[in-house]
Design a protein around this motif. Structure first.
Motif, PDB file in Angstrom:
ATOM      1  N   GLY A  87      12.908   9.013  -8.297  1.00 25.42           N
ATOM      2  CA  GLY A  87      11.916   7.884  -7.752  1.00 25.42           C
ATOM      3  C   GLY A  87      11.747   6.994  -9.067  1.00 25.42           C
ATOM      4  O   GLY A  87      10.565   6.128  -8.769  1.00 25.42           O
ATOM      5  N   GLY A 135       9.007   2.487 -11.113  1.00 24.58           N
ATOM      6  CA  GLY A 135       9.153   3.186  -9.874  1.00 24.58           C
ATOM      7  C   GLY A 135       9.931   2.773  -8.863  1.00 24.58           C
ATOM      8  O   GLY A 135      10.217   1.330  -8.533  1.00 24.58           O
ATOM      9  N   THR A 136      10.471   3.282  -7.920  1.00 21.94           N
ATOM     10  CA  THR A 136      11.556   2.804  -7.065  1.00 21.94           C
ATOM     11  C   THR A 136      11.282   2.934  -5.508  1.00 21.94           C
ATOM     12  O   THR A 136      11.898   2.907  -4.640  1.00 21.94           O
ATOM     13  N   ASP A 137       9.958   2.946  -5.357  1.00 16.02           N
ATOM     14  CA  ASP A 137       9.300   3.001  -3.912  1.00 16.02           C
ATOM     15  C   ASP A 137       9.451   1.730  -3.230  1.00 16.02           C
ATOM     16  O   ASP A 137       9.309   1.844  -2.032  1.00 16.02           O
ATOM     17  N   SER A 138       9.456   0.537  -3.984  1.00 24.33           N
ATOM     18  CA  SER A 138       9.295  -0.544  -3.063  1.00 24.33           C
ATOM     19  C   SER A 138       9.882  -1.905  -4.231  1.00 24.33           C
ATOM     20  O   SER A 138       9.977  -1.493  -5.372  1.00 24.33           O
ATOM     21  N   ALA A 142      13.482  -0.929  -6.382  1.00 19.82           N
ATOM     22  CA  ALA A 142      14.119   0.040  -5.449  1.00 19.82           C
ATOM     23  C   ALA A 142      15.501  -0.561  -5.056  1.00 19.82           C
ATOM     24  O   ALA A 142      16.388   0.359  -4.915  1.00 19.82           O
TER      25      ALA A 142
END
Length: 325
Positions: A87, A135-138, A142
């Protein structure tokens, strides 16, 4: 040459290891996708001798992205400690020691851009991304993680030119990420200022091929002073002249890499995008991307000329090329 060192956790850091167990590299297997080198890393606790390092990237590879798949670790570089977990991903620049600190079973993938392959990333982009975890949440991060994750998997047999274009898309996503991060950390821009900057950019992009495009002409077309135009671009963190040059360089870079039965000369491409002097174009291209225009054109059009990557490596402790005591 910079190395990736597997090291025991820092004092006080949570650890799943027994007191006598230390991390080790189970494997660092490499392959290429066009000009992009991809390394699969597997690490975990095991009683082993300390002090081994594994060469992961060299000075000719200006940027490495580490994308975790399983477990947690930390990337230590330039005095900072970046958390690595599924993530999130981290970006490091070559030429510096990079230490991967592991406290449990860990697997991930490292993507290494050579200087030629990273020609779409300016020095400013590299500075913006290096030493940071995303971070790769949005958002763009991502997209970067998802795209690299697909490139890391089996892609079958691809035409070399197709592979080169896929890699170009990956670096373009990293350039967008650098721009997004730069904008997010910059001072707030009033809405009316943002709208005015957008109008000037649209005007510029429609006239990139015109060597007579100057700040004076842009300001006159929008009915304000040159001084005010320069003040607007302070919000962008760059002069208006530098912004124009970057866009021209980007268009030249793309055109030089475009497949064609009769490829255009460097001089013709430079002239088409507003550069009056071919020698000046070559100097600013090299300054921005680290390679000469002809080198970039040759590497993009003849991907089979990229050097081979070493085959899979065995466990630490085995005798093999690339292991460093």
């Amino acid at each position: 040459m910079s190395v990736l060192t597997l090291a025991p956790p820092s004092p006080g850091a949570p650890s799943a290891l027994s007191p006598r167990a230390v991390p080790y590299v189970a494997s660092v297997a490499g392959h290429r996708l066009g000009p992009l080198r991809i390394s699969s890393i597997v690490a975990g606790p095991r009683p082993a001798a300390l002090g081994r390092t594994v060469v992961l990237c060299g000075r000719e590879e200006p940027v490495t992205v580490v994308l975790p798949q399983h477990g947690t670790a930390a990337l230590l570089l330039d005095g900072s400690r970046l958390s690595l977990r599924p993530g999130a991903f981290a970006v490091a620049r070559a030429g510096r020691p990079v230490v991967l600190e592991v406290s449990e079973d860990f697997s991930g993938t490292a993507f290494h851009w050579s200087r030629e392959a990273a020609a779409g990333l300016s020095e400013d982009d590299l500075l913006e991304l290096s030493g940071k975890s995303f971070g790769t949440d949005s958002g763009t991060a991502a997209l970067v993680a998802a795209y690299l994750g697909r490139l890391a998997g089996p892609v079958g047999s691809l035409d070399p030119h197709v592979a080169a274009r896929l890699v170009t898309t990956a670096q373009d996503l990293l350039a967008v990420l650098a721009h997004e991060h730069r904008r997010r950390t910059a001072r707030p821009v009033p809405e009316e200022v943002r709208a005015t900057i957008a109008r000037t950019k649209e005007y510029i992009l429609r006239r990139l091929d015109d060597p007579a495009l100057t700040p004076e002409r842009i300001a006159a077309a929008h009915h304000f002073s040159v001084r005010y135009l320069h003040k607007l671009y302070q919000y962008e963190g760059v002069t208006v002249g530098r912004w124009i040059q970057r866009r021209r360089l980007e268009m030249c870079r793309r055109e030089l890499a475009r497949p064609s039965a009769r490829p255009a000369t460097v001089a013709a491409v430079a002239k088409r995008w507003g550069f009056v002097s071919t020698s000046h174009f070559s100097r600013v291209f090299r300054a921005a991307y680290g390679v000469a225009p002809r080198e970039w054109q040759a590497g993009a059009r003849e991907p089979h000329t990229w050097p081979d990557v070493s085959g899979p490596a065995g466990p630490v402790g085995a005798t093999r090329p690339g292991a460093v005591d």
